[in-house]
Design an enzyme around this catalytic site. Structure first.
Site, PDB file in Angstrom:
ATOM      1  N   SER A  27      43.495 -14.262  77.120  1.00 15.79           N
ATOM      2  CA  SER A  27      42.127 -14.782  77.205  1.00 15.79           C
ATOM      3  C   SER A  27      41.145 -13.625  77.133  1.00 15.79           C
ATOM      4  CB  SER A  27      41.881 -15.529  78.522  1.00 15.79           C
ATOM      5  OG  SER A  27      40.528 -15.973  78.593  1.00 15.79           O
TER       6      SER A  27
ATOM      7  N   LYS B 148      58.132 -25.333  79.728  1.00 11.77           N
ATOM      8  CA  LYS B 148      58.832 -26.611  79.893  1.00 11.77           C
ATOM      9  C   LYS B 148      60.097 -26.640  79.044  1.00 11.77           C
ATOM     10  CE  LYS B 148      58.129 -31.600  79.170  1.00 11.77           C
ATOM     11  NZ  LYS B 148      58.968 -31.785  77.965  1.00 11.77           N
TER      12      LYS B 148
ATOM     13  N   ARG C 108      32.343  -4.353  81.672  1.00 21.67           N
ATOM     14  CA  ARG C 108      32.527  -4.466  83.111  1.00 21.67           C
ATOM     15  C   ARG C 108      32.067  -3.190  83.805  1.00 21.67           C
ATOM     16  NH1 ARG C 108      38.217  -7.806  82.930  1.00 21.67           N
ATOM     17  NH2 ARG C 108      38.534  -6.581  81.048  1.00 21.67           N
TER      18      ARG C 108
ATOM     19  N   GLY D  66      46.815  -6.550  76.333  1.00 17.74           N
ATOM     20  CA  GLY D  66      45.552  -6.355  77.038  1.00 17.74           C
ATOM     21  C   GLY D  66      45.701  -5.434  78.232  1.00 17.74           C
TER      22      GLY D  66
ATOM     23  N   LYS E 116      39.269 -22.394  73.774  1.00 21.27           N
ATOM     24  CA  LYS E 116      40.522 -22.807  73.140  1.00 21.27           C
ATOM     25  C   LYS E 116      41.732 -22.141  73.795  1.00 21.27           C
ATOM     26  CE  LYS E 116      40.818 -23.164  68.662  1.00 21.27           C
ATOM     27  NZ  LYS E 116      40.721 -22.806  67.227  1.00 21.27           N
TER      28      LYS E 116
ATOM     29  N   ASP F 170      50.456 -11.295  71.372  1.00 17.78           N
ATOM     30  CA  ASP F 170      49.047 -10.908  71.368  1.00 17.78           C
ATOM     31  C   ASP F 170      48.494 -11.009  69.951  1.00 17.78           C
ATOM     32  OD1 ASP F 170      46.487  -9.343  71.802  1.00 17.78           O
ATOM     33  OD2 ASP F 170      47.451  -9.002  73.738  1.00 17.78           O
TER      34      ASP F 170
ATOM     35  N   TYR G  89      33.966 -19.318  80.155  1.00 13.62           N
ATOM     36  CA  TYR G  89      35.111 -18.664  80.796  1.00 13.62           C
ATOM     37  C   TYR G  89      35.495 -19.382  82.082  1.00 13.62           C
ATOM     38  CZ  TYR G  89      37.990 -14.916  82.821  1.00 13.62           C
ATOM     39  OH  TYR G  89      39.015 -14.196  83.366  1.00 13.62           O
TER      40      TYR G  89
ATOM     41  N   TYR H 121      51.160 -30.322  84.634  1.00 10.80           N
ATOM     42  CA  TYR H 121      52.512 -30.077  84.126  1.00 10.80           C
ATOM     43  C   TYR H 121      53.516 -29.961  85.268  1.00 10.80           C
ATOM     44  CZ  TYR H 121      52.497 -29.671  79.059  1.00 10.80           C
ATOM     45  OH  TYR H 121      52.485 -29.963  77.722  1.00 10.80           O
TER      46      TYR H 121
END
Length: 339
Positions: A93, A123, A204, A28, A109, A49, A163, A177
């Site tokens: 995203s 982790k 945008r 992105g 999601k 991606d 969003y 976490y």
């Protein structure tokens, strides 16, 4: 080792080396600039991606680099990266209104399941984790400028809610976490950013205005144009994000340019920078469009010794030049098909 990398390790920030990083959404706009800068710092990069909103053109200059690996996958599925990982940058995203209004469920999601999977990877690897959050968590703010201790003014059932709430949930998951699993996490709240590799049809303001001006079309300003934005050139943003990544700070931390401009002024500056004679036309403002947006960046300045360096006019000139030279008819056609 790259001297800049070594300095980051032994200075006021992080004490351990970062040799290998995973960047989700690495093809992105922001992700590709992060991949480029990490390679410049001699950090091995694994780019993940699914190309739903990313573009392979953004990282084609890295293909063939032995320190760069591209994996086409969706982070809402299980993530598997063999070998050691020192840093996970979760930037996957949809980020523009056109994208997340077209892909509302996927946006939710990625913010929930995708963040869970990226945190799980960090982790498992014992890696530092950086979440790309957004100034949109502040909604249409009632506090100005916005500092990190402001809780926001968000409409969870409005069109932008998919969003905004995805990112707010992602922040909560990241904090959980850190608390429950002792994952070394950081949250960056990104304010409006611009520069090369922006998609000309992503909706945008800045890429839209530049595309319209170069084509001799009217620049479509929403509302009366008095609403404000603070725009940060992409190299400054990347420098701030990586300063946070190399630090021990958990955030959330605003990274953006505190210099505020009206949308109408941005449009006028684009006309001047392109040498266009395009007129300005006013159209209806989108629902829940924020009236003001300006970060309080005192935390980043104090903790990271970071401030933006590229002036608006200089960054705009660089971006216009990129649009002139890189966004040819073929890529415009591809962007149209993608959008």
């Amino acid at each position: 080792m790259n001297p800049e990398n070594r300095q980051n390790e032994t200075g006021a920030g992080r004490r351990r080396p970062i040799r290998r990083a995973v960047v989700t959404g690495g093809a992105g706009f922001l992700g590709s600039h992060l991949c480029t800068e990490l390679r410049r710092r001699e950090v091995e990069v694994v780019c993940l991606d699914n190309f739903l909103t990313g573009n392979a053109v953004n990282i084609e200059h890295l293909i063939g680099d032995p320190g760069f690996r591209l994996v086409q996958c969706d982070v809402t599925d299980y993530i598997h990266v063999p070998g050691e990982v020192d840093l996970v940058l979760h930037f996957a995203s949809p980020a523009s209104p056109i994208d997340y209004l077209k892909l509302p469920i996927h946006t939710l999601k990625v913010g929930s399941i995708g963040t869970l999977h990226a945190l799980g990877l960090a982790k498992d690897k014992g890696a530092r984790f950086i979440l790309a959050s957004t100034s949109e968590v502040y909604g249409d703010p009632q506090v100005h400028p916005q500092s990190e201790d402001y809780w926001g003014h968000v409409n969870p059932v409005g069109p932008r809610g998919v969003y905004d709430e995805a990112k707010r949930f992602a922040e909560a998951m990241t904090v959980a976490y850190r608390g429950q699993h002792a994952v070394d996490t950081g949250i960056v709240r990104i304010f409006n950013t611009f520069g090369p590799r922006m998609r000309p049809y992503d909706g945008r303001a800045i890429p839209t205005f530049i595309r319209q001006a170069l084509a001799g079309e009217p620049l479509t300003v929403t509302g009366d144009g008095d609403q404000t934005r603070s725009v940060c050139y992409v190299s400054d943003l990347v420098r701030g994000i990586l300063a946070l990544a190399w630090s021990n700070h958990s955030g959330p931390m605003n990274i953006g340019n505190p210099h505020e401009l009206s949308v109408l002024q941005i449009a006028r500056d684009v006309v001047a920078a392109t040498g266009s004679d395009s007129p300005i036309e006013f159209i209806d403002r989108p629902v829940d469009d924020p009236m003001v947006r300006r970060p309080d960046t005192s935390l980043a300045s104090h903790e990271l010794d970071w401030t933006p360096e590229v002036p608006w006019t200089e960054g705009l000139a660089r971006t216009v030049e990129w649009f002139r030279t890189a966004v040819n008819e073929d890529s415009l056609e591809a962007a149209t098909r993608q959008d």
